[in-house]
Scaffold this motif. Structure first.
Motif, PDB file in Angstrom:
ATOM      1  N   UNK A  69      89.632 129.983 115.867  1.00  0.00           N
ATOM      2  CA  UNK A  69      91.332 130.751 115.362  1.00  0.00           C
ATOM      3  C   UNK A  69      92.412 131.004 116.096  1.00  0.00           C
ATOM      4  N   UNK A  70      91.765 130.730 117.839  1.00  0.00           N
ATOM      5  CA  UNK A  70      93.193 131.175 118.356  1.00  0.00           C
ATOM      6  C   UNK A  70      93.474 129.789 119.706  1.00  0.00           C
ATOM      7  N   UNK A  71      92.615 129.125 119.346  1.00  0.00           N
ATOM      8  CA  UNK A  71      92.522 127.994 120.678  1.00  0.00           C
ATOM      9  C   UNK A  71      92.325 127.806 121.520  1.00  0.00           C
ATOM     10  N   UNK A  72      90.814 128.836 121.854  1.00  0.00           N
ATOM     11  CA  UNK A  72      90.993 129.091 123.113  1.00  0.00           C
ATOM     12  C   UNK A  72      89.260 128.788 123.725  1.00  0.00           C
ATOM     13  N   UNK A  73      89.146 128.442 124.848  1.00  0.00           N
ATOM     14  CA  UNK A  73      87.592 127.443 125.218  1.00  0.00           C
ATOM     15  C   UNK A  73      87.839 128.597 126.192  1.00  0.00           C
ATOM     16  N   UNK A  74      86.670 129.189 126.811  1.00  0.00           N
ATOM     17  CA  UNK A  74      86.322 129.357 128.246  1.00  0.00           C
ATOM     18  C   UNK A  74      84.690 128.746 128.495  1.00  0.00           C
ATOM     19  N   UNK A  75      84.682 129.116 129.922  1.00  0.00           N
ATOM     20  CA  UNK A  75      83.231 128.247 130.524  1.00  0.00           C
ATOM     21  C   UNK A  75      83.169 129.575 130.970  1.00  0.00           C
ATOM     22  N   UNK A  76      81.468 129.908 131.414  1.00  0.00           N
ATOM     23  CA  UNK A  76      81.363 131.178 132.035  1.00  0.00           C
ATOM     24  C   UNK A  76      80.038 131.017 133.023  1.00  0.00           C
ATOM     25  N   UNK A  77      80.044 131.350 133.913  1.00  0.00           N
ATOM     26  CA  UNK A  77      79.096 131.113 134.585  1.00  0.00           C
ATOM     27  C   UNK A  77      78.737 132.453 135.547  1.00  0.00           C
ATOM     28  N   UNK A  78      77.217 131.858 135.343  1.00  0.00           N
ATOM     29  CA  UNK A  78      75.939 133.039 135.215  1.00  0.00           C
ATOM     30  C   UNK A  78      76.156 133.871 136.963  1.00  0.00           C
ATOM     31  N   UNK A  79      76.121 134.319 137.492  1.00  0.00           N
ATOM     32  CA  UNK A  79      74.740 135.151 138.902  1.00  0.00           C
ATOM     33  C   UNK A  79      75.655 133.340 139.627  1.00  0.00           C
ATOM     34  N   UNK A  80      77.774 134.120 140.024  1.00  0.00           N
ATOM     35  CA  UNK A  80      77.860 133.062 140.432  1.00  0.00           C
ATOM     36  C   UNK A  80      77.606 132.666 142.070  1.00  0.00           C
ATOM     37  N   UNK A  81      77.446 131.466 142.774  1.00  0.00           N
ATOM     38  CA  UNK A  81      77.009 131.541 143.756  1.00  0.00           C
ATOM     39  C   UNK A  81      77.985 130.388 144.851  1.00  0.00           C
ATOM     40  N   UNK A  82      78.118 131.167 146.452  1.00  0.00           N
ATOM     41  CA  UNK A  82      79.077 130.019 146.715  1.00  0.00           C
ATOM     42  C   UNK A  82      79.205 128.304 146.599  1.00  0.00           C
ATOM     43  N   UNK A  83      77.977 127.795 146.463  1.00  0.00           N
ATOM     44  CA  UNK A  83      78.322 126.351 145.575  1.00  0.00           C
ATOM     45  C   UNK A  83      79.328 126.319 144.794  1.00  0.00           C
ATOM     46  N   UNK A  84      79.276 127.147 143.605  1.00  0.00           N
ATOM     47  CA  UNK A  84      80.431 127.357 142.622  1.00  0.00           C
ATOM     48  C   UNK A  84      81.476 127.111 143.182  1.00  0.00           C
ATOM     49  N   UNK A  85      81.799 127.674 143.974  1.00  0.00           N
ATOM     50  CA  UNK A  85      83.835 127.267 144.598  1.00  0.00           C
ATOM     51  C   UNK A  85      84.043 125.867 144.507  1.00  0.00           C
ATOM     52  N   UNK A  86      84.953 125.677 143.716  1.00  0.00           N
ATOM     53  CA  UNK A  86      85.374 124.567 142.940  1.00  0.00           C
ATOM     54  C   UNK A  86      86.471 124.380 142.248  1.00  0.00           C
ATOM     55  N   UNK A  87      87.782 123.775 141.726  1.00  0.00           N
ATOM     56  CA  UNK A  87      88.803 123.859 140.990  1.00  0.00           C
ATOM     57  C   UNK A  87      87.770 123.193 139.287  1.00  0.00           C
ATOM     58  N   UNK A  88      88.544 124.340 138.071  1.00  0.00           N
ATOM     59  CA  UNK A  88      87.820 123.735 137.177  1.00  0.00           C
ATOM     60  C   UNK A  88      88.267 123.690 136.121  1.00  0.00           C
ATOM     61  N   UNK A  89      87.856 122.603 135.637  1.00  0.00           N
ATOM     62  CA  UNK A  89      89.395 121.740 134.269  1.00  0.00           C
ATOM     63  C   UNK A  89      88.662 121.526 133.601  1.00  0.00           C
ATOM     64  N   UNK A  90      89.854 121.850 132.761  1.00  0.00           N
ATOM     65  CA  UNK A  90      89.206 121.822 130.785  1.00  0.00           C
ATOM     66  C   UNK A  90      89.658 120.429 130.572  1.00  0.00           C
ATOM     67  N   UNK A  91      89.484 120.372 129.157  1.00  0.00           N
ATOM     68  CA  UNK A  91      90.080 118.760 128.804  1.00  0.00           C
ATOM     69  C   UNK A  91      90.005 118.554 127.467  1.00  0.00           C
ATOM     70  N   UNK A  92      90.044 118.500 126.768  1.00  0.00           N
ATOM     71  CA  UNK A  92      90.722 117.812 125.091  1.00  0.00           C
ATOM     72  C   UNK A  92      90.795 116.579 124.934  1.00  0.00           C
ATOM     73  N   UNK A  93      89.627 116.100 123.543  1.00  0.00           N
ATOM     74  CA  UNK A  93      89.972 114.710 122.829  1.00  0.00           C
ATOM     75  C   UNK A  93      91.207 114.678 122.576  1.00  0.00           C
ATOM     76  N   UNK A  94      92.013 113.440 122.523  1.00  0.00           N
ATOM     77  CA  UNK A  94      94.084 113.645 122.324  1.00  0.00           C
ATOM     78  C   UNK A  94      93.849 112.709 121.020  1.00  0.00           C
ATOM     79  N   UNK A  95      94.790 112.498 120.554  1.00  0.00           N
ATOM     80  CA  UNK A  95      94.476 111.968 118.870  1.00  0.00           C
ATOM     81  C   UNK A  95      94.375 109.773 119.481  1.00  0.00           C
ATOM     82  N   UNK A  96      94.591 109.559 120.514  1.00  0.00           N
ATOM     83  CA  UNK A  96      94.792 108.678 120.829  1.00  0.00           C
ATOM     84  C   UNK A  96      93.007 107.695 121.300  1.00  0.00           C
ATOM     85  N   UNK A  97      92.713 107.532 120.469  1.00  0.00           N
ATOM     86  CA  UNK A  97      91.365 107.214 120.874  1.00  0.00           C
ATOM     87  C   UNK A  97      90.582 107.125 122.202  1.00  0.00           C
ATOM     88  N   UNK A  98      89.226 108.000 122.718  1.00  0.00           N
ATOM     89  CA  UNK A  98      89.107 108.284 124.076  1.00  0.00           C
ATOM     90  C   UNK A  98      89.120 108.281 125.220  1.00  0.00           C
TER      91      UNK A  98
END
Lengths: 112, 116
Positions: A69-98
């Motif tokens: 409805x609001x075109x929103x995506x979220x990632x929830x990480x439970x009990x975050x650990x030091x090994x979770x430190x990183x850059x997180x990317x979201x991505x969506x499919x485009x109109x052009x296949x693949x």
């Protein structure tokens, strides 16, 4: 035009807390969304994906929520650990296949 | 497990040199992609390929070419390297599913190219 963006470029959390990383997308026709984790010096690693016929999907310690409805995506990480430190990317499919359209990324920093 | 390998982790070249970046995947994927990643700009698609000998321009193809002679291998070529091509280059592959259904791309470890 198509775009995928993140609300926050950096996120700092305490070890053990839950993390929420947000992503906005602009193409209402997109029907596939994916989250990647990228550690320093490495290629992006698949975390979890979700298709538009779902609004929630759970993995191990991670949950992806999709609000079409609001075109929103979220990632929830439970009990975050030091090994979770990183850059997180979201991505969506485009109109052009693949092809995927990537957001700019959010850097997650976990404080011990 | 899907494995995507790239020929070099680090590469240093001089301006004007011809540079070859090689990518190999071992899961019989039809789709292969080349991205570059720069701070603040995210991942930008250079070229992609749906099948052997097929190639499509991505968002930033200028200064690059590609070759896909075998299904498992996708090469990125910098005909005459320039300093603004200093970047992290990432290769990815994915399976082509029927009916236009998407699935994840699997990435290699990246090649950090420096052009002097």
């Amino acid at each position: 035009g198509e775009s995928v963006g993140l609300h926050l470029p950096t996120l700092s959390v305490q070890e053990g807390d839950n993390s929420i990383i947000n992503c906005a997308y602009s193409n209402s026709a997109s029907d596939y969304f994916i989250w990647y984790k990228q550690e320093s010096g490495k290629g992006p690693q698949f975390i979890i994906d979700i298709r538009s016929n779902m609004d929630k999907r759970q993995g191990q310690r991670v949950t992806v929520l999709l609000n079409k409805t609001v075109k929103h995506l979220s990632l929830q990480i439970a009990a975050t650990q030091p090994g979770d430190s990183a850059v997180y990317f979201c991505a969506e499919n485009s109109a052009q296949g693949g092809k995927l359209i990537f957001g700019q990324g959010t850097e997650l920093s976990v404080k011990p | 497990d899907v494995k995507v390998t790239q020929s070099s982790r680090y590469l240093v070249k001089r301006t004007g040199e011809k540079v070859f970046l090689e990518c190999v995947q071992d899961m019989d994927h039809e789709n292969m992609f080349w991205y570059r990643q720069d701070p603040g700009l995210g991942l930008r698609l250079i070229y992609f390929s749906y099948d052997v000998k097929m190639k499509e321009k991505g968002d930033i193809p200028e200064g690059y070419s590609v070759s896909r002679e075998k299904k498992e291998r996708f090469s990125l070529i910098l005909e005459s390297a320039s300093t603004n091509q200093t970047s992290m280059y990432l290769c990815a592959s994915s399976l082509r599913l029927a009916g236009g259904v998407y699935n994840e791309q699997f990435f290699g470890p990246g090649t950090r190219l420096t052009v002097l």
